[in-house]
Design a protein around this motif. Structure first.
Motif, PDB file in Angstrom:
ATOM      1  N   ALA A  54       8.310  -6.152  -8.466  1.00  0.00           N
ATOM      2  CA  ALA A  54       8.949  -7.143  -7.593  1.00  0.00           C
ATOM      3  C   ALA A  54       9.220  -6.543  -6.215  1.00  0.00           C
ATOM      4  N   PHE A  55       9.699  -5.320  -6.185  1.00  0.00           N
ATOM      5  CA  PHE A  55       9.944  -4.648  -4.898  1.00  0.00           C
ATOM      6  C   PHE A  55       8.638  -4.429  -4.141  1.00  0.00           C
ATOM      7  N   LEU A  56       7.609  -3.943  -4.848  1.00  0.00           N
ATOM      8  CA  LEU A  56       6.341  -3.621  -4.189  1.00  0.00           C
ATOM      9  C   LEU A  56       5.670  -4.853  -3.608  1.00  0.00           C
ATOM     10  N   HIS A  57       6.009  -6.052  -4.117  1.00  0.00           N
ATOM     11  CA  HIS A  57       5.395  -7.267  -3.603  1.00  0.00           C
ATOM     12  C   HIS A  57       6.275  -8.007  -2.600  1.00  0.00           C
ATOM     13  N   GLU A  58       7.361  -7.388  -2.173  1.00  0.00           N
ATOM     14  CA  GLU A  58       8.161  -7.973  -1.107  1.00  0.00           C
ATOM     15  C   GLU A  58       7.444  -7.813   0.229  1.00  0.00           C
ATOM     16  N   ASP A  59       7.740  -8.707   1.161  1.00  0.00           N
ATOM     17  CA  ASP A  59       7.122  -8.623   2.485  1.00  0.00           C
ATOM     18  C   ASP A  59       7.373  -7.275   3.143  1.00  0.00           C
ATOM     19  N   ALA A  60       8.576  -6.745   2.953  1.00  0.00           N
ATOM     20  CA  ALA A  60       8.926  -5.484   3.602  1.00  0.00           C
ATOM     21  C   ALA A  60       8.072  -4.315   3.109  1.00  0.00           C
ATOM     22  N   ALA A  61       7.477  -4.447   1.927  1.00  0.00           N
ATOM     23  CA  ALA A  61       6.665  -3.364   1.363  1.00  0.00           C
ATOM     24  C   ALA A  61       5.182  -3.545   1.647  1.00  0.00           C
ATOM     25  N   ARG A  62       4.836  -4.485   2.501  1.00  0.00           N
ATOM     26  CA  ARG A  62       3.418  -4.758   2.765  1.00  0.00           C
ATOM     27  C   ARG A  62       2.683  -3.529   3.308  1.00  0.00           C
ATOM     28  N   VAL A  64       3.206  -0.416   2.630  1.00  0.00           N
ATOM     29  CA  VAL A  64       2.919   0.479   1.509  1.00  0.00           C
ATOM     30  C   VAL A  64       1.740  -0.048   0.699  1.00  0.00           C
ATOM     31  N   ARG A  65       1.712  -1.350   0.472  1.00  0.00           N
ATOM     32  CA  ARG A  65       0.615  -1.941  -0.296  1.00  0.00           C
ATOM     33  C   ARG A  65      -0.716  -1.759   0.425  1.00  0.00           C
ATOM     34  N   LEU A  66      -0.712  -1.918   1.737  1.00  0.00           N
ATOM     35  CA  LEU A  66      -1.934  -1.688   2.503  1.00  0.00           C
ATOM     36  C   LEU A  66      -2.416  -0.255   2.345  1.00  0.00           C
ATOM     37  N   GLN A  67      -1.479   0.676   2.356  1.00  0.00           N
ATOM     38  CA  GLN A  67      -1.854   2.091   2.217  1.00  0.00           C
ATOM     39  C   GLN A  67      -2.484   2.379   0.860  1.00  0.00           C
ATOM     40  N   VAL A  68      -1.865   1.905  -0.208  1.00  0.00           N
ATOM     41  CA  VAL A  68      -2.403   2.222  -1.531  1.00  0.00           C
ATOM     42  C   VAL A  68      -3.678   1.434  -1.799  1.00  0.00           C
ATOM     43  N   HIS A 206      -6.414  -6.037  -3.037  1.00  0.00           N
ATOM     44  CA  HIS A 206      -5.497  -7.136  -2.765  1.00  0.00           C
ATOM     45  C   HIS A 206      -5.779  -7.724  -1.387  1.00  0.00           C
ATOM     46  N   TYR A 207      -6.109  -6.857  -0.422  1.00  0.00           N
ATOM     47  CA  TYR A 207      -6.279  -7.280   0.959  1.00  0.00           C
ATOM     48  C   TYR A 207      -7.751  -7.288   1.355  1.00  0.00           C
ATOM     49  N   PHE A 208      -8.195  -8.421   1.908  1.00  0.00           N
ATOM     50  CA  PHE A 208      -9.547  -8.490   2.437  1.00  0.00           C
ATOM     51  C   PHE A 208      -9.770  -7.416   3.497  1.00  0.00           C
ATOM     52  N   ALA A 209      -8.745  -7.132   4.298  1.00  0.00           N
ATOM     53  CA  ALA A 209      -8.904  -6.165   5.383  1.00  0.00           C
ATOM     54  C   ALA A 209      -9.282  -4.782   4.862  1.00  0.00           C
ATOM     55  N   MET A 210      -8.637  -4.342   3.791  1.00  0.00           N
ATOM     56  CA  MET A 210      -8.945  -3.023   3.242  1.00  0.00           C
ATOM     57  C   MET A 210     -10.330  -3.019   2.594  1.00  0.00           C
ATOM     58  N   ARG A 211     -10.680  -4.127   1.978  1.00  0.00           N
ATOM     59  CA  ARG A 211     -12.025  -4.243   1.399  1.00  0.00           C
ATOM     60  C   ARG A 211     -13.082  -4.167   2.498  1.00  0.00           C
ATOM     61  N   LYS A 212     -12.858  -4.894   3.583  1.00  0.00           N
ATOM     62  CA  LYS A 212     -13.798  -4.863   4.705  1.00  0.00           C
ATOM     63  C   LYS A 212     -13.918  -3.452   5.284  1.00  0.00           C
ATOM     64  N   LEU A 213     -12.792  -2.771   5.376  1.00  0.00           N
ATOM     65  CA  LEU A 213     -12.816  -1.413   5.900  1.00  0.00           C
ATOM     66  C   LEU A 213     -13.740  -0.533   5.054  1.00  0.00           C
ATOM     67  N   HIS A 214     -13.602  -0.634   3.728  1.00  0.00           N
ATOM     68  CA  HIS A 214     -14.440   0.186   2.863  1.00  0.00           C
ATOM     69  C   HIS A 214     -15.888  -0.299   2.832  1.00  0.00           C
ATOM     70  N   PHE A 215     -16.123  -1.581   3.079  1.00  0.00           N
ATOM     71  CA  PHE A 215     -17.494  -2.038   3.226  1.00  0.00           C
ATOM     72  C   PHE A 215     -18.189  -1.274   4.356  1.00  0.00           C
ATOM     73  N   MET A 216     -17.509  -1.151   5.478  1.00  0.00           N
ATOM     74  CA  MET A 216     -18.147  -0.608   6.671  1.00  0.00           C
ATOM     75  C   MET A 216     -18.043   0.903   6.810  1.00  0.00           C
ATOM     76  N   LYS A 217     -17.065   1.513   6.185  1.00  0.00           N
ATOM     77  CA  LYS A 217     -16.770   2.914   6.464  1.00  0.00           C
ATOM     78  C   LYS A 217     -17.955   3.841   6.192  1.00  0.00           C
ATOM     79  N   ARG A 218     -18.673   3.623   5.116  1.00  0.00           N
ATOM     80  CA  ARG A 218     -19.780   4.508   4.738  1.00  0.00           C
ATOM     81  C   ARG A 218     -21.144   3.860   4.906  1.00  0.00           C
TER      82      ARG A 218
END
Length: 317
Positions: A54-62, A64-68, A206-218
């Protein structure tokens, strides 16, 4: 104790004498200790942060979620030695040829029994178009095979991990005995990865942005089979990154010229002054897997970044 002698190392976890906090306050000192501790320790605030969904899915923890979301895939790909990828995009609705033929036969039968029904007529039209496009499933499959059989160290086919066009490329690489990667995305309606991604190399973001990053990174190349919104999103995103040189140029191959010219009128954009002449040259068309893969190899040779070892230049699959 004689402190002139060396002390033996203590046990790493156990103690001979318990510490004060290893047992609750005595009932004799606090009759309500059980109730009080239960209220304290069962409250969400007492959970360790990384064990509190519940804490990890709060807006304030976004943040951290992006990082992991980024870090887990980064560590998995590094552990498997994946340093370079050939991206394959395309529609989840792309059928295998045999499946498309069966669907077309069924649609024809339904239309024949209800010739005045607009719904069956529309279904027949879609089945005909999907059957015509199904040949690109085999193109994607062969692209995956060619990349897999090339045996380039640290290189793998990478897709969004879903069905259709993505499945075709993962399948080809799997059939070639190569590692192949799928990056799924968590959606409101559950999706299944295609069964040809290498176990341990299918990740869910969870995030399209992180998925896109890994699509392009390599990525060292992009092969786009016919597709819809998702495919257009990824292709246009890559073109924008390369146009602005936010990412280094890589070859982008659009498979199926007739399809792509109807979807994406680049000549009109050029005539309208919305892009420059050099932006038109950020991609090219191909019809076959051989044409796409050979074009990618040739692009990298001209770029001074050959994908194949020099001794293997003449042994391309």
């Amino acid at each position: 104790m004689n402190h002139r002698r060396h002390c033996p190392p203590p046990p790493p976890r156990k103690r001979r004498t318990p510490l004060p906090w290893e047992h609750p306050k005595a009932h004799a000192e606090e009759p309500q200790v059980d109730e009080r501790l239960r209220a304290i320790m069962q409250h969400p605030s007492y959970r360790e942060a990384d064990s509190d969904p519940a804490f990890l899915h709060e807006d304030a923890a976004r943040g951290v979620r992006l990082q992991v979301d980024y870090l887990k895939a980064e560590l998995v790909l590094a552990a498997h030695g994946i340093e370079r990828t050939v991206l394959v995009y395309g529609s989840t609705r792309l059928r295998e040829p045999e499946t498309a033929k069966r669907e077309l036969a069924s649609a024809r039968e339904a239309a024949g029994s209800r010739p005045d029904d607009p719904a069956t007529a529309r279904a027949l039209q879609l089945a005909e178009r999907r059957e015509a496009l199904s040949r690109y499933y085999e193109v994607g499959r062969e692209v995956g095979q060619r990349v897999g059989l090339a045996g380039i160290p640290g290189m793998a086919i990478l897709t969004g991990g879903g069905p259709g066009a993505m499945e075709s490329a993962n399948r080809g690489a799997c059939e070639a005995g190569a590692q192949t990667v799928g990056l799924n995305i968590a959606l409101p309606r559950e999706q299944y990865p295609n069964p040809y991604v290498t176990p341990g190399l299918c990740m869910q973001f969870h995030y399209f942005a992180m998925r896109k990053l890994h699509f392009m990174k390599r990525a060292v190349a992009i092969v786009a089979l016919p597709g819809g919104y998702g495919t257009l999103d990824e292709v246009f995103g890559a073109l924008t990154l390369i146009q602005t040189r936010k990412s280094a140029p890589i070859p982008i191959v659009l498979v199926g010229e007739d399809y792509w010219r109807r979807v994406f009128d680049v000549d009109f954009l050029l005539e309208a002054g919305s892009i420059d002449e050099e932006d038109r040259d950020l991609f090219w068309y191909a019809e076959t897997a051989e044409e796409a893969w050979q074009g990618i190899l040739d692009w990298h040779e001209r770029n001074g970044s050959p994908l194949l070892p020099s001794t293997a230049t003449d042994a391309r699959p």
